[in-house]
Write an enzyme that holds these catalytic residues in place. Sequence first.
Site, PDB file in Angstrom:
ATOM      1  N   LEU A  74       0.800  -1.225   0.000  1.00  0.00           N
ATOM      2  CA  LEU A  74       0.000   0.000   0.000  1.00  0.00           C
ATOM      3  C   LEU A  74       0.835   1.277   0.000  1.00  0.00           C
ATOM      4  CD1 LEU A  74      -2.817  -1.181   2.426  1.00  0.00           C
ATOM      5  CD2 LEU A  74      -2.787  -1.229  -0.079  1.00  0.00           C
ATOM      6  N   HIS A  76       2.961   4.324  -1.632  1.00  0.00           N
ATOM      7  CA  HIS A  76       2.941   5.089  -2.867  1.00  0.00           C
ATOM      8  C   HIS A  76       4.331   5.072  -3.508  1.00  0.00           C
ATOM      9  CE1 HIS A  76      -0.479   6.734  -0.656  1.00  0.00           C
ATOM     10  NE2 HIS A  76      -0.980   7.021  -1.829  1.00  0.00           N
ATOM     11  N   ASP A 127      23.591 -11.897   3.365  1.00  0.00           N
ATOM     12  CA  ASP A 127      23.717 -12.739   2.171  1.00  0.00           C
ATOM     13  C   ASP A 127      25.172 -12.943   1.773  1.00  0.00           C
ATOM     14  OD1 ASP A 127      22.761 -14.185  -0.171  1.00  0.00           O
ATOM     15  OD2 ASP A 127      23.387 -12.411  -1.298  1.00  0.00           O
TER      16      ASP A 127
END
Length: 165
Positions: A74, A76, A127
């Site tokens: 949600l 923008h 990672d």
Amino acid sequence: MPFTHFDEKGAAHMVDVGDKAATKRRAVAAGSIRMEPSTLSLILSGEHSKGDVLGVARIAGIMGAKRTADLVPLCHPLSLTRVAIDLDPEVASSRVHCRATVETFGPTGVEMEALCAVQVSLLVVYDMCKAVDRGMTIEDVRLLEKEGGQSGHWARVVESAEGSC
């Protein structure tokens, strides 16, 4: 104040920011990753086989801020005017602290972009180093400050010496 991402029937929706004034907005978020001392030593010595861990993490954090709307349903999509990622190794506690500052000029804030930038930066450290240290822990990701918009300035009141960066 009610949650703004739900309509009167309780359905999730994207908040309408079309009538909000465009203002300069800034958010600062932080977090850290704790690791084995030998892992941090590899990072700092430049002897890690994958290369410049902190340099890659910095670029990834910038990209994470830019792609926040793709990750958080949600949010923008925003035109960001500045993203700065600071990665500060702390040998004594065997951590790398990350601080992200994100700015825009628009009708909605950049808190999510700053938080996303921190998370992505720290995920990249994980990672790149997981082959030597799977026990690393990402911790204390939080918003430190936000400026601009209707609600004005907000800053976290208490920052512990260990968690500040």
